[in-house]
Motif scaffolding. Structure first.
Motif, PDB file in Angstrom:
ATOM      1  N   LEU A  98       6.158  -0.356  -2.467  1.00  0.00           N
ATOM      2  CA  LEU A  98       5.517  -1.548  -1.926  1.00  0.00           C
ATOM      3  C   LEU A  98       4.609  -1.217  -0.746  1.00  0.00           C
ATOM      4  CD1 LEU A  98       8.407  -4.181  -2.106  1.00  0.00           C
ATOM      5  CD2 LEU A  98       6.293  -4.158  -3.425  1.00  0.00           C
ATOM      6  N   VAL A  99       5.108  -0.378   0.166  1.00  0.00           N
ATOM      7  CA  VAL A  99       4.289  -0.003   1.322  1.00  0.00           C
ATOM      8  C   VAL A  99       3.009   0.689   0.869  1.00  0.00           C
ATOM      9  CG1 VAL A  99       4.155   1.556   3.303  1.00  0.00           C
ATOM     10  CG2 VAL A  99       6.174   0.117   2.981  1.00  0.00           C
ATOM     11  N   PHE A 100       3.147   1.610  -0.077  1.00  0.00           N
ATOM     12  CA  PHE A 100       1.980   2.360  -0.545  1.00  0.00           C
ATOM     13  C   PHE A 100       0.992   1.449  -1.277  1.00  0.00           C
ATOM     14  CE2 PHE A 100      -0.229   4.691  -3.914  1.00  0.00           C
ATOM     15  CZ  PHE A 100      -0.890   5.650  -3.154  1.00  0.00           C
ATOM     16  N   ILE A 123       5.366  14.711  -6.853  1.00  0.00           N
ATOM     17  CA  ILE A 123       4.296  15.175  -7.745  1.00  0.00           C
ATOM     18  C   ILE A 123       3.079  14.261  -7.624  1.00  0.00           C
ATOM     19  CG2 ILE A 123       3.623  15.242 -10.178  1.00  0.00           C
ATOM     20  CD1 ILE A 123       4.915  17.756  -9.482  1.00  0.00           C
ATOM     21  N   ILE A 124       3.346  12.945  -7.593  1.00  0.00           N
ATOM     22  CA  ILE A 124       2.244  11.980  -7.470  1.00  0.00           C
ATOM     23  C   ILE A 124       1.531  12.142  -6.127  1.00  0.00           C
ATOM     24  CG2 ILE A 124       1.697   9.519  -7.271  1.00  0.00           C
ATOM     25  CD1 ILE A 124       3.942   8.988  -9.282  1.00  0.00           C
ATOM     26  N   LEU A 125       2.300  12.266  -5.040  1.00  0.00           N
ATOM     27  CA  LEU A 125       1.703  12.438  -3.718  1.00  0.00           C
ATOM     28  C   LEU A 125       0.870  13.710  -3.645  1.00  0.00           C
ATOM     29  CD1 LEU A 125       1.328  11.718  -0.741  1.00  0.00           C
ATOM     30  CD2 LEU A 125       3.525  12.811  -0.263  1.00  0.00           C
ATOM     31  N   SER A 126       1.426  14.815  -4.148  1.00  0.00           N
ATOM     32  CA  SER A 126       0.698  16.085  -4.131  1.00  0.00           C
ATOM     33  C   SER A 126      -0.554  16.004  -4.989  1.00  0.00           C
ATOM     34  CB  SER A 126       1.611  17.212  -4.624  1.00  0.00           C
ATOM     35  OG  SER A 126       0.970  18.460  -4.491  1.00  0.00           O
ATOM     36  N   GLY A 127      -0.446  15.316  -6.139  1.00  0.00           N
ATOM     37  CA  GLY A 127      -1.610  15.156  -7.009  1.00  0.00           C
ATOM     38  C   GLY A 127      -2.713  14.342  -6.353  1.00  0.00           C
ATOM     39  N   LEU A 128      -2.339  13.266  -5.637  1.00  0.00           N
ATOM     40  CA  LEU A 128      -3.335  12.460  -4.939  1.00  0.00           C
ATOM     41  C   LEU A 128      -4.048  13.270  -3.867  1.00  0.00           C
ATOM     42  CD1 LEU A 128      -1.457   9.045  -4.523  1.00  0.00           C
ATOM     43  CD2 LEU A 128      -3.445   9.511  -5.958  1.00  0.00           C
ATOM     44  N   LEU A 129      -3.304  14.117  -3.165  1.00  0.00           N
ATOM     45  CA  LEU A 129      -3.918  14.967  -2.142  1.00  0.00           C
ATOM     46  C   LEU A 129      -4.880  15.969  -2.760  1.00  0.00           C
ATOM     47  CD1 LEU A 129      -0.793  15.570   0.133  1.00  0.00           C
ATOM     48  CD2 LEU A 129      -2.837  14.271   0.724  1.00  0.00           C
ATOM     49  N   VAL A 130      -4.552  16.457  -3.947  1.00  0.00           N
ATOM     50  CA  VAL A 130      -5.461  17.365  -4.656  1.00  0.00           C
ATOM     51  C   VAL A 130      -6.747  16.640  -5.021  1.00  0.00           C
ATOM     52  CG1 VAL A 130      -5.811  18.662  -6.787  1.00  0.00           C
ATOM     53  CG2 VAL A 130      -3.665  18.896  -5.526  1.00  0.00           C
ATOM     54  N   ALA A 183      -3.974  -1.653  -1.500  1.00  0.00           N
ATOM     55  CA  ALA A 183      -4.662  -2.839  -2.021  1.00  0.00           C
ATOM     56  C   ALA A 183      -5.343  -3.607  -0.890  1.00  0.00           C
ATOM     57  CB  ALA A 183      -3.669  -3.732  -2.759  1.00  0.00           C
ATOM     58  N   TYR A 184      -4.641  -3.767   0.223  1.00  0.00           N
ATOM     59  CA  TYR A 184      -5.214  -4.462   1.375  1.00  0.00           C
ATOM     60  C   TYR A 184      -6.409  -3.691   1.913  1.00  0.00           C
ATOM     61  CZ  TYR A 184      -5.686  -6.522   6.004  1.00  0.00           C
ATOM     62  OH  TYR A 184      -6.183  -7.118   7.128  1.00  0.00           O
ATOM     63  N   LEU A 227      16.679   1.726  -6.918  1.00  0.00           N
ATOM     64  CA  LEU A 227      16.089   0.578  -6.231  1.00  0.00           C
ATOM     65  C   LEU A 227      15.496   0.940  -4.869  1.00  0.00           C
ATOM     66  CD1 LEU A 227      18.631  -2.296  -7.010  1.00  0.00           C
ATOM     67  CD2 LEU A 227      16.345  -1.964  -7.955  1.00  0.00           C
ATOM     68  N   TRP A 228      15.996   2.024  -4.254  1.00  0.00           N
ATOM     69  CA  TRP A 228      15.477   2.429  -2.958  1.00  0.00           C
ATOM     70  C   TRP A 228      14.035   2.945  -3.019  1.00  0.00           C
ATOM     71  CZ3 TRP A 228      17.328   0.901   1.400  1.00  0.00           C
ATOM     72  CH2 TRP A 228      18.681   0.589   1.516  1.00  0.00           C
ATOM     73  N   VAL A 229      13.511   3.073  -4.230  1.00  0.00           N
ATOM     74  CA  VAL A 229      12.112   3.482  -4.359  1.00  0.00           C
ATOM     75  C   VAL A 229      11.165   2.324  -4.055  1.00  0.00           C
ATOM     76  CG1 VAL A 229      11.649   2.896  -6.791  1.00  0.00           C
ATOM     77  CG2 VAL A 229      10.586   4.918  -5.770  1.00  0.00           C
TER      78      VAL A 229
END
Length: 593
Positions: free
Chosen positions: A423-425, A546-553, A430-431, A416-418
């Motif tokens: 939400l912040v991301f 993995i998702i963060l690193s992929g987005l940076l790529v 989206a905003y 749940l701590w994810v």
């Protein structure tokens, strides 16, 4: 470019006898002075033409470029249009022919006594004051070809000596205040950069209306117009349009006490620049001054460049400001057409703003008890651009390096701590997307904006931050020379095609390329933690990394193309490629071993 800006403000829809135009030439160039002489001659036919046909915009270059796409109308208009265009092209050709050798011929120097001033000039940084009135509006002979008066036109190259700091734009503005007080002494002053021509001939009247408002005009210290550019591509490859800043953030200052002065396109009340404090008891006097001074003496236009902390000082003296964003932009300039130009521009902006924050002009120090706390916080949105590099560098490097090492930084998807991270991301993205699209952007333009958001914070802001820290510690600034923009005929074509331009060697590119390769190496190396772990993606502790690193790529795809795939002159220099590979591998080796 400079002469078109001069002519555009000389042609304001405003009584010419009440208008004085000053060109502040900090380069002290006799070539610029020559071009001003040509502009003074051309104004005698250009101003009547603008009034007769209600020309918009009143920059000759911009007008003729736009008019080619429109029908000319009746034969009389066509004849006048062709004649004035021919005169403009002849003037343009004379200026280009004269300036190409880089010096004024002896024959031309004899045409005007002002050229003799340059006999005493040692260098652009060591010379006496050069002040020349090219058109004296008080002279009955200073008229156009229809016999109507012309605006006063003044050339100024302020004195500079190597042993004294000239204080950039602040010094130029101080010199202009002293000079103009003896020539015109107008109560309203427009400051505009030399590359921001007037796109709306009624801007002067609009601004004066705010100062003459019967209820609130006496409180107004300056009227700020937004900064806009005419050469923005469809998807704004370098995120130069500033649509969100000019359309959302700065208008938001109105509720906090008024917008800040952004350095150009601003109409000032003279008293505010001279240190005058606002007082409610002076309301009756201000009304009298508005009725007499503005209507009788008009206003002045200053053409110069740069930024300085007057914007906070004016508001701290009790004045409020107005942000006016008309449907037709008041001023248009040229946005950077290469990545290096854009990064260097943002480096200077962030460095200058953080320098203000770290000085006695810090809003929390200088503005304490003088302006609302909410306005002090509003200023910090820009003054703290440079320190943002620290958080951006962390997220661009540390999670990827930890992924390569096998260190988990984020909760699993099943935890749940994810939710706070997600939400912040998601909500912020989206905003940001909705805001960007609302102000006329495109989806690809938003992607470019996100890319430049990362590029600026990890390179421009980093060097701006380091320069300020070194200066505060008493050390010399970080010395690196920025190579001039690529002088190639293909640059404009690549810009129109929205192909990112590298093509020059710079430490800014070394940072970008190193971070891009670092994320690529870590992404590939970190995939082993996904393939080796038999658990589902939801319970994998490295899923978010993995998702963060992929987005940076994905964000850095243009950098990879510039490093390895492109063959044109706009590709990344080989020296940058070698250095960035070495630094990225070194960082990975340190993380692993």
């Amino acid at each position: 470019m400079v002469i078109n800006t001069v002519l555009s403000v000389m042609a304001y829809d405003y009584p010419p006898e009440k208008l004085t135009v000053y060109l502040s030439d900090d380069g002290c160039s006799d070539l610029t002075f020559y071009a001003m002489l040509e502009a003074a001659r051309f104004s005698k036919i250009w101003l009547p033409f603008c009034k007769k046909f209600r020309v918009e915009p009143r920059s000759p270059e911009a007008y003729f470029r736009a008019a080619l796409a429109e029908p000319l109308g009746d034969p009389v208009t066509t004849k006048d249009w062709s004649s004035i265009k021919k005169s403009y092209e002849e003037m343009k050709q004379r200026i280009e022919t004269t300036t190409k050798p880089g010096r004024i011929s002896e024959e031309m120097r004899k045409e005007h006594k002002g050229f003799s001033e340059w006999d005493l000039v040692a260098s652009p940084r060591d010379h006496q004051t050069i002040l020349q009135i090219l058109i004296d509006g008080k002279d009955p002979k200073a008229v156009d070809f229809e016999g109507q008066p012309l605006p006063t036109l003044v050339y100024l190259a302020r004195e500079k000596r190597p042993q004294y700091h000239h204080n950039y734009k602040a010094g130029a503005m101080n010199a202009l205040i002293r000079v103009s007080s003896r020539i015109s002494n107008s109560p309203v002053i427009l400051n505009v950069d030399c590359d921001m021509y007037s796109n709306n001939s009624k801007s002067a009247r609009d601004a004066v209306c705010f100062f003459m408002d019967e209820e609130k005009g006496h409180e107004v210290g300056f009227v700020q117009f937004p900064q806009a550019f005419e050469n923005i591509t469809k998807n704004d490859v370098y995120s130069s349009s500033l649509n969100v800043i000019m359309g959302v953030e700065i208008p938001g200052f109105d509720g906090n006490g008024g917008p800040c002065y952004i350095g150009t396109g601003c109409f000032h009340r003279r008293e505010t620049l001279c240190g005058q404090k606002y007082s409610k008891e002076c309301k009756a006097d201000w009304k009298r001054c508005n009725d007499i001074k503005i209507e009788e003496r008009g206003f002045e236009v200053w053409l110069s460049s740069g930024r300085y902390p007057y914007r906070l000082a004016i508001q701290c003296r009790g004045w409020r400001s107005i942000y006016f964003n008309p449907k037709r932009a008041g001023f248009l300039g040229l946005a950077p057409t290469t990545l290096l130009q854009s990064l260097v521009q943002n480096k200077r902006w962030s460095e200058g703003d953080f320098q203000i924050f770290a000085s006695r002009y810090c809003p929390f120090v200088y503005g304490y008890g003088k302006i609302p706390v909410k306005l002090q916080l509003s200023y910090c949105t820009y003054l703290l651009w440079a320190p943002n590099c620290l958080a951006s560098l962390y997220y661009a490097a540390v999670p990827s390096l930890c992924l390569l090492r096998g260190i988990s930084l984020f909760p699993e998807f099943s935890n749940l701590w994810v939710l706070p991270f997600a939400l912040v991301f998601l909500l912020h993205r989206a905003y940001s997307l909705g805001e960007f699209l609302w102000f006329g952007g495109t989806l690809k333009g938003w992607q470019n904006d996100q890319r430049m958001w990362l590029f600026k914070r990890t390179s421009s802001y980093l060097f701006g931050f380091l320069d300020n820290i070194l200066k505060l510690l008493g050390f010399a600034r970080s010395a690196f020379v920025i190579t001039a923009k690529v002088a190639d005929t293909d640059v404009s074509e690549r810009y129109e095609q929205e192909v990112m331009e590298f093509g020059a060697s710079s430490p800014l590119f070394t940072i970008l390329a190193t971070l891009a390769l670092l994320n690529a190496f870590c992404f590939v190396g970190g995939m082993k933690w996904v393939t080796m772990d038999v658990r589902s993606l939801g319970s994998n502790p490295f899923a978010l990394q993995i998702i963060l690193s992929g987005l940076l790529v994905v964000i850095n795809l243009p950098v990879y193309q510039g490093l390895f795939l492109r063959k044109d002159k706009g590709r990344m220099p080989t020296s940058i490629t070698r250095r960035s590979i070495m630094f990225a591998l070194l960082a990975c080796a340190v993380a692993l071993y």
